[in-house]
Design an enzyme around this catalytic site. Sequence first.
Site, short mmCIF file in Angstrom:
data_model
loop_
_atom_site.label_atom_id
_atom_site.label_comp_id
_atom_site.label_asym_id
_atom_site.label_seq_id
_atom_site.Cartn_x
_atom_site.Cartn_y
_atom_site.Cartn_z
N ARG A 192 0.47 4.24 0.36
CA ARG A 192 0.15 5.28 1.33
C ARG A 192 0.63 4.93 2.74
O ARG A 192 0.59 5.75 3.63
CB ARG A 192 -1.36 5.53 1.35
CG ARG A 192 -1.85 6.06 -0.02
CD ARG A 192 -3.28 6.44 0.02
NE ARG A 192 -3.44 7.61 0.90
CZ ARG A 192 -4.58 7.99 1.42
NH1 ARG A 192 -5.67 7.32 1.16
NH2 ARG A 192 -4.65 9.04 2.20
N CYS A 193 1.10 3.70 2.92
CA CYS A 193 1.54 3.23 4.23
C CYS A 193 3.06 3.37 4.35
O CYS A 193 3.82 2.83 3.54
CB CYS A 193 1.14 1.76 4.40
SG CYS A 193 1.83 0.98 5.88
N GLY A 194 3.50 4.08 5.37
CA GLY A 194 4.93 4.30 5.58
C GLY A 194 5.71 3.01 5.78
O GLY A 194 6.80 2.84 5.24
N ASN A 230 0.87 -1.17 0.00
CA ASN A 230 0.00 0.00 0.00
C ASN A 230 0.91 1.22 0.00
O ASN A 230 1.55 1.52 1.01
CB ASN A 230 -0.90 0.00 1.23
CG ASN A 230 -1.80 1.22 1.30
OD1 ASN A 230 -1.63 2.18 0.55
ND2 ASN A 230 -2.74 1.20 2.23
#
Length: 113
Positions: A9-11, A7
């Site tokens: 958007r996930c750090g 994903n």
Amino acid sequence: MITIYHNPRCGKSRECLAFLETSNQQVEVIKYLETPLNFNELTEIIRKLKIEPIALIRTKEAIWIDNFKGKTLSDKEIIQSMVDYPILMERPIAVYGEKAIIARPLERINEIL
């Protein structure tokens, strides 16, 4: 080849992908929110992770809280919830052959390399 269910958007997911890309590993990136897994694919990943389906659920996600929290669900229903709502799936997941891990923290990636 290592497959990462990612994903962007996930750090933590970005961190894992960056690590794999700089470690001379061949990487296949699957953006599972854009290309959701089907029931059988998800079942196979859970088998490789050697966990119960509930351990792959992000239980703090609003979708889980609003729709599933406090309910008694079978393993099949839990897997189906991730098929229906891929955002519920923990990330990143890295798969290498018959081994798989949820790479949180990142150092867990070494368990499959």
